[in-house]
Design a protein around this motif. Structure first.
Motif, PDB file in Angstrom:
ATOM      1  N   ARG A  37       0.879  -1.255   0.036  1.00  0.00           N
ATOM      2  CA  ARG A  37       0.016   0.004   0.000  1.00  0.00           C
ATOM      3  C   ARG A  37       1.010   1.256   0.032  1.00  0.00           C
ATOM      4  O   ARG A  37       0.512   2.246  -0.626  1.00  0.00           O
ATOM      5  CB  ARG A  37      -0.957  -0.091   1.058  1.00  0.00           C
ATOM      6  CG  ARG A  37      -1.802   1.009   1.294  1.00  0.00           C
ATOM      7  CD  ARG A  37      -2.752   0.787   2.265  1.00  0.00           C
ATOM      8  NE  ARG A  37      -3.546  -0.448   2.003  1.00  0.00           N
ATOM      9  CZ  ARG A  37      -4.010  -1.279   3.275  1.00  0.00           C
ATOM     10  NH1 ARG A  37      -3.819  -0.730   4.476  1.00  0.00           N
ATOM     11  NH2 ARG A  37      -4.578  -2.469   3.349  1.00  0.00           N
ATOM     12  N   TYR A  38       2.080   1.331   0.593  1.00  0.00           N
ATOM     13  CA  TYR A  38       2.840   2.214   0.782  1.00  0.00           C
ATOM     14  C   TYR A  38       4.101   2.483   0.198  1.00  0.00           C
ATOM     15  O   TYR A  38       4.830   3.626   0.226  1.00  0.00           O
ATOM     16  CB  TYR A  38       2.754   2.740   2.466  1.00  0.00           C
ATOM     17  CG  TYR A  38       1.573   2.953   3.208  1.00  0.00           C
ATOM     18  CD1 TYR A  38       0.803   4.289   2.804  1.00  0.00           C
ATOM     19  CD2 TYR A  38       0.956   2.197   4.030  1.00  0.00           C
ATOM     20  CE1 TYR A  38      -0.275   4.417   3.432  1.00  0.00           C
ATOM     21  CE2 TYR A  38      -0.096   2.343   4.540  1.00  0.00           C
ATOM     22  CZ  TYR A  38      -1.034   3.443   4.256  1.00  0.00           C
ATOM     23  OH  TYR A  38      -2.064   3.639   4.805  1.00  0.00           O
ATOM     24  N   VAL A  39       4.766   1.382  -0.347  1.00  0.00           N
ATOM     25  CA  VAL A  39       6.100   1.426  -1.037  1.00  0.00           C
ATOM     26  C   VAL A  39       5.595   1.828  -2.488  1.00  0.00           C
ATOM     27  O   VAL A  39       4.963   1.055  -3.008  1.00  0.00           O
ATOM     28  CB  VAL A  39       6.674   0.401  -0.691  1.00  0.00           C
ATOM     29  CG1 VAL A  39       8.051   0.496  -1.394  1.00  0.00           C
ATOM     30  CG2 VAL A  39       7.046   0.060   0.912  1.00  0.00           C
ATOM     31  N   ASN A  47      12.745   3.063  -4.911  1.00  0.00           N
ATOM     32  CA  ASN A  47      11.326   2.824  -4.056  1.00  0.00           C
ATOM     33  C   ASN A  47      11.261   3.824  -2.963  1.00  0.00           C
ATOM     34  O   ASN A  47      12.062   4.169  -2.242  1.00  0.00           O
ATOM     35  CB  ASN A  47      11.419   1.355  -3.256  1.00  0.00           C
ATOM     36  CG  ASN A  47      10.935   0.323  -4.379  1.00  0.00           C
ATOM     37  OD1 ASN A  47      11.242   0.423  -5.454  1.00  0.00           O
ATOM     38  ND2 ASN A  47      10.815  -1.059  -3.801  1.00  0.00           N
ATOM     39  N   ARG A  48      10.065   4.581  -2.674  1.00  0.00           N
ATOM     40  CA  ARG A  48       9.782   5.567  -1.979  1.00  0.00           C
ATOM     41  C   ARG A  48       8.470   5.180  -1.324  1.00  0.00           C
ATOM     42  O   ARG A  48       7.808   4.417  -1.652  1.00  0.00           O
ATOM     43  CB  ARG A  48       9.551   6.918  -2.621  1.00  0.00           C
ATOM     44  CG  ARG A  48      10.805   7.636  -3.253  1.00  0.00           C
ATOM     45  CD  ARG A  48      10.638   8.666  -4.205  1.00  0.00           C
ATOM     46  NE  ARG A  48      11.708   9.667  -4.418  1.00  0.00           N
ATOM     47  CZ  ARG A  48      12.497   9.289  -5.401  1.00  0.00           C
ATOM     48  NH1 ARG A  48      12.486   8.213  -6.189  1.00  0.00           N
ATOM     49  NH2 ARG A  48      13.611  10.117  -5.650  1.00  0.00           N
ATOM     50  N   VAL A  49       8.470   5.636   0.014  1.00  0.00           N
ATOM     51  CA  VAL A  49       7.271   5.263   0.991  1.00  0.00           C
ATOM     52  C   VAL A  49       6.423   6.712   1.216  1.00  0.00           C
ATOM     53  O   VAL A  49       6.810   7.672   1.468  1.00  0.00           O
ATOM     54  CB  VAL A  49       7.933   4.968   2.303  1.00  0.00           C
ATOM     55  CG1 VAL A  49       6.874   4.361   3.205  1.00  0.00           C
ATOM     56  CG2 VAL A  49       8.919   3.821   2.326  1.00  0.00           C
ATOM     57  N   ARG A  50       5.008   6.214   0.881  1.00  0.00           N
ATOM     58  CA  ARG A  50       4.273   7.348   1.364  1.00  0.00           C
ATOM     59  C   ARG A  50       3.960   7.679   2.584  1.00  0.00           C
ATOM     60  O   ARG A  50       2.962   7.376   3.377  1.00  0.00           O
ATOM     61  CB  ARG A  50       2.943   7.085   0.810  1.00  0.00           C
ATOM     62  CG  ARG A  50       3.015   6.530  -0.867  1.00  0.00           C
ATOM     63  CD  ARG A  50       1.811   5.926  -1.465  1.00  0.00           C
ATOM     64  NE  ARG A  50       0.721   6.625  -1.456  1.00  0.00           N
ATOM     65  CZ  ARG A  50      -0.553   6.019  -1.121  1.00  0.00           C
ATOM     66  NH1 ARG A  50      -0.624   4.931  -0.952  1.00  0.00           N
ATOM     67  NH2 ARG A  50      -1.687   6.776  -1.088  1.00  0.00           N
ATOM     68  N   TYR A  51       4.939   8.253   3.246  1.00  0.00           N
ATOM     69  CA  TYR A  51       5.055   8.284   4.767  1.00  0.00           C
ATOM     70  C   TYR A  51       3.885   9.259   5.129  1.00  0.00           C
ATOM     71  O   TYR A  51       2.930   9.129   6.390  1.00  0.00           O
ATOM     72  CB  TYR A  51       6.322   8.990   5.289  1.00  0.00           C
ATOM     73  CG  TYR A  51       7.367   8.010   5.154  1.00  0.00           C
ATOM     74  CD1 TYR A  51       7.523   6.903   5.866  1.00  0.00           C
ATOM     75  CD2 TYR A  51       8.512   8.403   4.276  1.00  0.00           C
ATOM     76  CE1 TYR A  51       8.778   6.078   5.918  1.00  0.00           C
ATOM     77  CE2 TYR A  51       9.645   7.601   4.248  1.00  0.00           C
ATOM     78  CZ  TYR A  51       9.816   6.285   4.972  1.00  0.00           C
ATOM     79  OH  TYR A  51      10.691   5.593   4.937  1.00  0.00           O
TER      80      TYR A  51
END
Length: 262
Positions: A37-39, A47-51
């Motif tokens: 869901r978030y990576v 790869n970025r994370v939807r913090y």
């Protein structure tokens, strides 16, 4: 003899004898769902994370915390080698995510300070005790440098653990698993080494590599020659050709900016 059997039966009936604790307690499927869901895989190969989105979703923050708690109930001493590797890598990465979400927004993980100073001068949250595994209270630094590196002697571990930074190897979009450990470690090594943040060569043939290879040179042969040998092993044919005659590394680089995404 009969009396002893009756006594044992009575004790078991009363629940006095505890059931054996399972080696595996972590809910890997729940962690998979969070990572999916978030990576986000970006066009630049990072790869970025939807913090921002994750930190605003209390249920998913709680789900990550529950996953870390389930890892704390694991018993790695009862696992196979690859099961242990999967446990420690997943724990390291999940706790790193926890730390960022607890402190978000931050520009870099190094904006978050440890409870105790690092004698090496490293600034960041790695020396704060975070989890207890089989009765042992651990920091991220201890997981990496007292468990993963010395106990497994596997340089590809550096491509699996993630420090929430653009310069770091990618955070995998799924949990690590024992059954595919070797293949996944090799894939992670190739992905990083063949990306500019791992290795880049300018028009003059000067080689710049990630500072990971300086910080952990001992894991990659102990010197530039050992590092270059390691890099050639996982380089693409094109990169291998460019590294073929290399004997020195000109520069090291690492981007500590947060690996965040909108």
């Amino acid at each position: 003899m009969l009396g002893r059997k009756l006594l044992v039966a009575a004790i078991l009936a009363l629940g006095i004898v505890a059931a054996p604790v399972a080696a595996h307690a972590a809910d890997t499927a729940a962690y998979d769902r969070l990572l999916a869901r978030y990576v986000v895989a970006s066009a630049d190969g990072i790869n970025r994370v939807r913090y921002a989105v994750w930190s605003s979703n209390a249920n998913d923050v709680d789900a990550l915390n529950a996953y870390v708690a389930s890892l704390e109930r694991d018993r790695p001493s009862r696992m196979t080698r690859d099961e242990q590797l999967a446990h420690w890598i997943n724990l390291y990465n999940a706790v790193t995510l926890q730390i960022i979400l607890e402190n978000y927004p931050v520009r870099s993980i190094r904006d978050i300070r440890s409870e105790t100073l690092d004698p090496r001068g490293l600034i960041g949250p790695w020396r704060t005790p975070r989890v207890t595994i089989e009765g042992r209270r651990l920091t991220l630094d201890q997981i990496e440098n007292s468990i993963l590196r010395p106990e497994f002697n596997e340089p590809r571990i550096h491509y699996a653990i993630n420090c929430a930074s653009l310069g770091c190897p990618n955070l995998a979009a799924r949990a690590w698993r024992a059954g595919s450990m070797d293949a996944d470690l090799t894939a992670a090594a190739r992905a990083y080494i063949n990306h500019p943040r791992g290795v880049s060569i300018d028009a003059q043939g000067r080689i710049r590599v990630s500072t990971i290879y300086r910080w952990f040179a001992a894991d990659f042969g102990g010197n530039a020659g050992g590092v270059l040998t390691h890099l050639r092993r996982y380089a693409s044919p094109e990169l291998q050709a460019r590294l073929a005659r290399a004997t020195t590394i000109s520069n090291y680089n690492y981007d500590w900016a947060l690996n965040g995404s909108n």
